[in-house]
Scaffold this motif. Sequence first.
Motif, mmCIF file in Angstrom:
data_model
loop_
_atom_site.group_PDB
_atom_site.id
_atom_site.type_symbol
_atom_site.label_atom_id
_atom_site.label_comp_id
_atom_site.label_asym_id
_atom_site.label_seq_id
_atom_site.Cartn_x
_atom_site.Cartn_y
_atom_site.Cartn_z
ATOM 1 N N MET A 120 7.488 86.290 42.137
ATOM 2 C CA MET A 120 8.047 84.944 42.031
ATOM 3 C C MET A 120 9.365 84.957 41.272
ATOM 4 S SD MET A 120 4.546 82.783 41.291
ATOM 5 C CE MET A 120 5.412 81.298 40.748
ATOM 6 N N LEU A 121 9.423 85.694 40.160
ATOM 7 C CA LEU A 121 10.652 85.753 39.375
ATOM 8 C C LEU A 121 11.788 86.386 40.163
ATOM 9 C CD1 LEU A 121 9.197 86.849 35.900
ATOM 10 C CD2 LEU A 121 10.104 84.598 36.516
ATOM 11 N N LEU A 122 11.495 87.494 40.830
ATOM 12 C CA LEU A 122 12.521 88.178 41.616
ATOM 13 C C LEU A 122 12.970 87.340 42.809
ATOM 14 C CD1 LEU A 122 11.073 91.814 41.613
ATOM 15 C CD2 LEU A 122 13.090 90.995 40.378
ATOM 16 N N ALA A 123 11.992 86.762 43.512
ATOM 17 C CA ALA A 123 12.305 86.005 44.720
ATOM 18 C C ALA A 123 13.124 84.766 44.405
ATOM 19 C CB ALA A 123 11.012 85.612 45.444
ATOM 20 N N GLU A 124 12.755 84.050 43.357
ATOM 21 C CA GLU A 124 13.506 82.838 43.040
ATOM 22 C C GLU A 124 14.908 83.173 42.535
ATOM 23 O OE1 GLU A 124 12.535 78.419 41.707
ATOM 24 O OE2 GLU A 124 11.691 79.932 40.377
ATOM 25 N N GLY A 125 15.035 84.275 41.810
ATOM 26 C CA GLY A 125 16.365 84.706 41.369
ATOM 27 C C GLY A 125 17.252 85.033 42.552
ATOM 28 N N PHE A 126 16.692 85.718 43.552
ATOM 29 C CA PHE A 126 17.474 86.052 44.750
ATOM 30 C C PHE A 126 17.795 84.800 45.560
ATOM 31 C CE2 PHE A 126 17.850 87.242 49.214
ATOM 32 C CZ PHE A 126 18.805 88.261 49.148
ATOM 33 N N ALA A 127 16.801 83.932 45.717
ATOM 34 C CA ALA A 127 17.003 82.720 46.515
ATOM 35 C C ALA A 127 18.056 81.802 45.897
ATOM 36 C CB ALA A 127 15.677 81.967 46.664
ATOM 37 N N ALA A 128 18.201 81.858 44.567
ATOM 38 C CA ALA A 128 19.185 81.010 43.892
ATOM 39 C C ALA A 128 20.612 81.367 44.306
ATOM 40 C CB ALA A 128 19.028 81.139 42.382
ATOM 41 N N ARG A 129 20.811 82.580 44.808
ATOM 42 C CA ARG A 129 22.149 83.009 45.236
ATOM 43 C C ARG A 129 22.447 82.621 46.676
ATOM 44 N NH1 ARG A 129 21.293 89.224 43.166
ATOM 45 N NH2 ARG A 129 20.754 88.728 40.987
ATOM 46 N N LEU A 130 21.434 82.146 47.389
ATOM 47 C CA LEU A 130 21.625 81.764 48.782
ATOM 48 C C LEU A 130 22.200 80.357 48.876
ATOM 49 C CD1 LEU A 130 18.197 83.006 50.224
ATOM 50 C CD2 LEU A 130 20.408 84.190 50.312
ATOM 51 N N PRO A 131 22.837 80.028 49.999
ATOM 52 C CA PRO A 131 23.315 78.650 50.204
ATOM 53 C C PRO A 131 22.153 77.663 50.122
ATOM 54 C CG PRO A 131 24.218 80.124 51.875
ATOM 55 C CD PRO A 131 23.178 80.911 51.127
ATOM 56 N N ASP A 132 22.426 76.465 49.621
ATOM 57 C CA ASP A 132 21.384 75.444 49.450
ATOM 58 C C ASP A 132 21.040 74.845 50.810
ATOM 59 O OD1 ASP A 132 19.601 73.796 48.176
ATOM 60 O OD2 ASP A 132 21.089 72.281 47.669
ATOM 61 N N ARG A 133 19.905 75.244 51.376
ATOM 62 C CA ARG A 133 19.510 74.805 52.713
ATOM 63 C C ARG A 133 18.120 74.194 52.697
ATOM 64 N NH1 ARG A 133 21.328 80.322 55.922
ATOM 65 N NH2 ARG A 133 23.596 80.016 55.760
ATOM 66 N N ASP A 134 17.955 73.145 53.492
ATOM 67 C CA ASP A 134 16.640 72.519 53.593
ATOM 68 C C ASP A 134 16.134 72.438 55.029
ATOM 69 O OD1 ASP A 134 18.263 70.581 54.644
ATOM 70 O OD2 ASP A 134 17.787 69.049 53.151
ATOM 71 N N SER A 135 16.798 73.146 55.941
ATOM 72 C CA SER A 135 16.368 73.142 57.338
ATOM 73 C C SER A 135 15.434 74.324 57.595
ATOM 74 C CB SER A 135 17.566 73.216 58.288
ATOM 75 O OG SER A 135 18.331 74.375 58.032
ATOM 76 N N VAL A 136 14.359 74.056 58.340
ATOM 77 C CA VAL A 136 13.352 75.070 58.642
ATOM 78 C C VAL A 136 13.744 75.804 59.925
ATOM 79 C CG1 VAL A 136 10.911 75.510 59.104
ATOM 80 C CG2 VAL A 136 11.581 73.649 57.566
ATOM 81 N N THR A 137 13.874 77.113 59.844
ATOM 82 C CA THR A 137 14.176 77.917 61.019
ATOM 83 C C THR A 137 12.889 78.479 61.608
ATOM 84 O OG1 THR A 137 14.429 79.952 59.737
ATOM 85 C CG2 THR A 137 16.391 78.565 59.991
ATOM 86 N N TRP A 138 12.998 79.046 62.823
ATOM 87 C CA TRP A 138 11.827 79.681 63.434
ATOM 88 C C TRP A 138 11.393 80.894 62.623
ATOM 89 C CZ3 TRP A 138 9.189 76.972 66.712
ATOM 90 C CH2 TRP A 138 9.843 76.005 67.492
ATOM 91 N N LYS A 139 12.360 81.578 62.016
ATOM 92 C CA LYS A 139 12.030 82.735 61.175
ATOM 93 C C LYS A 139 11.191 82.299 59.979
ATOM 94 C CE LYS A 139 15.495 84.560 58.971
ATOM 95 N NZ LYS A 139 16.717 85.348 58.686
ATOM 96 N N VAL A 140 11.534 81.173 59.393
ATOM 97 C CA VAL A 140 10.765 80.640 58.271
ATOM 98 C C VAL A 140 9.347 80.283 58.719
ATOM 99 C CG1 VAL A 140 10.525 78.661 56.718
ATOM 100 C CG2 VAL A 140 12.729 79.822 56.922
ATOM 101 N N ALA A 141 9.235 79.636 59.880
ATOM 102 C CA ALA A 141 7.918 79.220 60.388
ATOM 103 C C ALA A 141 6.995 80.428 60.575
ATOM 104 C CB ALA A 141 8.079 78.465 61.700
ATOM 105 N N VAL A 142 7.512 81.481 61.204
ATOM 106 C CA VAL A 142 6.703 82.689 61.413
ATOM 107 C C VAL A 142 6.367 83.343 60.074
ATOM 108 C CG1 VAL A 142 6.704 85.014 62.406
ATOM 109 C CG2 VAL A 142 7.619 83.089 63.727
ATOM 110 N N GLY A 143 7.351 83.404 59.174
ATOM 111 C CA GLY A 143 7.130 84.018 57.871
ATOM 112 C C GLY A 143 6.061 83.306 57.063
ATOM 113 N N VAL A 144 6.073 81.983 57.084
ATOM 114 C CA VAL A 144 5.066 81.203 56.357
ATOM 115 C C VAL A 144 3.675 81.490 56.926
ATOM 116 C CG1 VAL A 144 4.194 78.854 55.981
ATOM 117 C CG2 VAL A 144 6.594 79.393 55.530
ATOM 118 N N GLY A 145 3.575 81.562 58.252
ATOM 119 C CA GLY A 145 2.290 81.881 58.872
ATOM 120 C C GLY A 145 1.764 83.232 58.431
#
Length: 264
Positions: A120-145
């Motif tokens: 969680m610490l590593l992932a959130e630190g990395f995600a903080a460097r990504l562009p601020d996005r709130d749209s769900v992609t197909w990649k996200v949908a498969v990954g969540v599953g």
Amino acid sequence: MSDPISALLLGILEGLTEFLPISSTGHLLIAERWLGARSDFFNIVIQAGAILAVALVLRQRLWSLATGLGERENRDYVLKLGTAFLVTAVVGLPVRLAGWELPETVTPVAWALVIGGGWMLLAEGFAARLPDRDSVTWKVAVGVGLAQVVAGVFPGTSRSAAAIFLAMLLGLSRRAAAAEFVFLVGIPTMFAASAYAFLELARHGQLGHQDWGDVGIAFAASVATGFVVVKWLLGYIKHHRFTWFAIYRLALGAALLLFLPAGN
């Protein structure tokens, strides 16, 4: 401690921990050492209570999706919810039937808590460097599953933690958007899992001899507590990171490894 009081406490604990990224399995494992182990049916019912709670919190969002299918954006979102659910079902059911799951004992749960906290610490630190996005992609949908399947195989991982942080790493970087998508996917996923477990118990004649008073108390406590917790969490993460949850996981996992006998 009387059975009704222990049932109440277990229901509250389930409502508190099911959707926070801290693992309900780990907490129930500890609690049952003092409050007494309960039947599989009891555990299914209190989990269903937590699911009902999140459905109640997100009822307006669910209604807007159901009544707004004429809009392309809503159709796309619902299709992605369905995709995440189908990935979980198609991959998870064979895994479950094959019995690929670590035992719900101290050592694997504790290590899952520790590793998950670090993740969680590593992932959130990395995600903080990504562009601020709130749209769900197909990649996200498969990954969540897929994340939901992994959480089912490794007790203590936390379904919500695994799915939320993978969604963030895959591009759904806004915490609140990731949590909402994961919680919405969790409604059909967990209801289906509970229904499957319920049918399995019924098929083997294990639904008899239940203390329905205790079951009812625990279910009501799980719904009420879960409602408050999910509502609070969705507001909290709009302005705060998950850091304290990760630290809590690390501390709890370490305590389990140090103070509770392995294999219990």
